[in-house]
Design a protein around this motif. Structure first.
Motif, PDB file in Angstrom:
ATOM      1  N   GLN A   1      42.622  26.255  41.810  1.00  0.00           N
ATOM      2  CA  GLN A   1      42.347  25.953  40.404  1.00  0.00           C
ATOM      3  C   GLN A   1      42.910  24.601  39.999  1.00  0.00           C
ATOM      4  O   GLN A   1      42.303  23.874  39.202  1.00  0.00           O
TER       5      GLN A   1
ATOM      6  N   ILE B   1      44.456  31.065  44.912  1.00  0.00           N
ATOM      7  CA  ILE B   1      43.597  30.853  43.745  1.00  0.00           C
ATOM      8  C   ILE B   1      44.234  29.848  42.792  1.00  0.00           C
ATOM      9  O   ILE B   1      43.569  28.935  42.290  1.00  0.00           O
TER      10      ILE B   1
ATOM     11  N   LEU C   1      36.354  30.057  44.480  1.00  0.00           N
ATOM     12  CA  LEU C   1      37.227  30.817  43.578  1.00  0.00           C
ATOM     13  C   LEU C   1      36.600  32.164  43.227  1.00  0.00           C
ATOM     14  O   LEU C   1      37.293  33.186  43.149  1.00  0.00           O
TER      15      LEU C   1
ATOM     16  N   LEU D   1      37.147  34.469  46.183  1.00  0.00           N
ATOM     17  CA  LEU D   1      38.561  34.859  46.277  1.00  0.00           C
ATOM     18  C   LEU D   1      38.905  35.892  45.207  1.00  0.00           C
ATOM     19  O   LEU D   1      39.661  36.842  45.477  1.00  0.00           O
ATOM     20  N   HIS D   2      38.383  35.722  44.006  1.00  0.00           N
ATOM     21  CA  HIS D   2      38.608  36.706  42.937  1.00  0.00           C
ATOM     22  C   HIS D   2      38.008  38.055  43.323  1.00  0.00           C
ATOM     23  O   HIS D   2      38.625  39.115  43.082  1.00  0.00           O
TER      24      HIS D   2
END
Length: 375
Positions: free
Chosen positions: A223, A219, A366, A369-370
């Protein structure tokens, strides 16, 4: 090659389990000057199967065979531009950190006209590399694609525009079995909105535990790539991928420490989100001070500059420097290292607007994945 996308909830395809070497049958011998097919390739054109492919050089680099024009020359020019030693563009300097290192071009004395891009093997320092190739963006065709090509790409994965990314392939180390499970492009194309989280989470499951340390570190890497994209309006990327790599060997104490460190960094990153947005705006203004026409000048496919001569001559010194750097860092590396690199640039075009399709894909990736991390 096309596979239909299932309606409703899908039973995920079974992986292929491989033991020992991943080289294709009969591919253990040397091919061109000691080069062999890349043993851990999870997606893309494969040497010996397709007309073009990827080889592993004895010096530890990988050789990506140049695709036919205009795709191959376009990708070569993109790498040459980003790694040019005489540019002052902060946008490109920052981009280098998100790409494999580039060492020029290479060709065999037996076939001097067959060019290869000489690139860093980002998996080389890993003992049991878990690898995933994810295509990013809402469109997998570029603005100049024919109507036939557009329809073909849409048929391959109709959900690309909605989901914003596509898993092209992955290999996952199973600790208890000391083997790899591999998933191909058909597996990724079979993932729908309701199964994408479950399908992606398989990459981080080693048969015993979910590698939350690798998820968190991934992550953070994604980012950083998102931050670069939000600060640039120079290029639009189509059919480009992110290559994820993490160490499959799992040492519980180190993994726990890595997870704690990554979570602290992730929390700090999220707290500073507003600051980062301001910095991105400042960065966008600053980068325009360098020549905007640099990429346009590289579009001429008819001439190869001296920095693009075959056999990687321009990159030999840089390769030696990187080797020394790798040796000096070897003692500092731990088994929980993670890499996320941008790859595949045959469809990169100059632009004057942000790449919203790629940004959408990164943000959605993202988000998933979170979700995996939180559950």
């Amino acid at each position: 090659m096309d596979s239909s996308v299932a309606l409703g909830r899908l039973e995920l395809a079974r992986p292929v389990t491989t033991h020992g070497s991943c080289l294709p049958e009969g591919a253990h011998g040397a091919h061109l000057n000691g080069c062999v097919p890349l043993s851990h390739q999870v997606a893309g054109h494969k040497y010996g199967v397709d007309k073009v492919g990827i080889l592993q050089h004895p010096d530890g680099t990988v050789l990506k065979q140049l695709q036919p024009p205009p795709r191959g020359p376009r990708e070569m020019q993109f790498y040459s531009m980003v790694y040019s030693e005489d540019h002052c563009d902060p946008c490109l300097v920052d981009l280098q950190a998100q790409l494999p290192k580039y060492y020029g071009t290479w060709s065999s004395p037996d076939a001097p006209t067959d060019l290869y891009l000489k690139l860093e093997d980002v998996t080389r320092r890993f003992q049991k590399p878990c690898i995933m190739d994810v295509k990013i963006g809402q469109k997998s065709y570029d603005p100049y694609a024919s109507q036939e090509k557009r329809e073909q790409q849409i048929r391959k994965y109709p959900l690309m525009e909605e989901i914003g990314f596509l898993v092209l392939g992955m290999r996952v180390y199973k600790v208890g079995l000391d083997s790899f499970d591999t998933y191909d492009q058909h597996y990724g194309r079979g993932l729908v909105k309701d199964t994408i989280k479950e399908g992606l989470s398989k990459f981080f499951y080693n048969g015993d535990i979910l590698r939350k340390d690798a998820i968190t570190a991934s992550i953070l890497k994604v980012q950083k790539i998102l931050q670069w994209f939000e600060g640039q309006s120079r290029f639009n990327f189509y059919a480009s991928s992110l290559l994820f790599v993490y160490e499959g060997i799992c040492v519980p104490g180190l993994v726990s420490q890595s997870l704690r460190d990554s979570q602290i960094a992730l929390e700090a990153c999220e707290q500073n989100n507003n600051i980062n947005q301001s910095l991105s705006t400042m960065y966008s203004l600053h980068k325009k001070s360098c020549a905007q026409s640099h990429y346009q000048a590289k579009q001429d496919n008819s001439v190869r500059s001296s920095s693009q001569q075959p056999n990687g001559n321009r990159g030999l010194a840089r390769l030696e420097e990187d080797r020394k750097e790798s040796k000096s860092q070897a003692g500092q590396e731990t088994v929980h290292d993670v890499e996320v690199k941008m790859i595949d640039f045959a469809h990169v075009f100059s632009s004057d607007v942000p790449d919203q399709g790629y940004i959408y894909g990164l943000k959605n990736l993202l988000k998933v994945l979170h979700q995996i991390l939180e559950e």
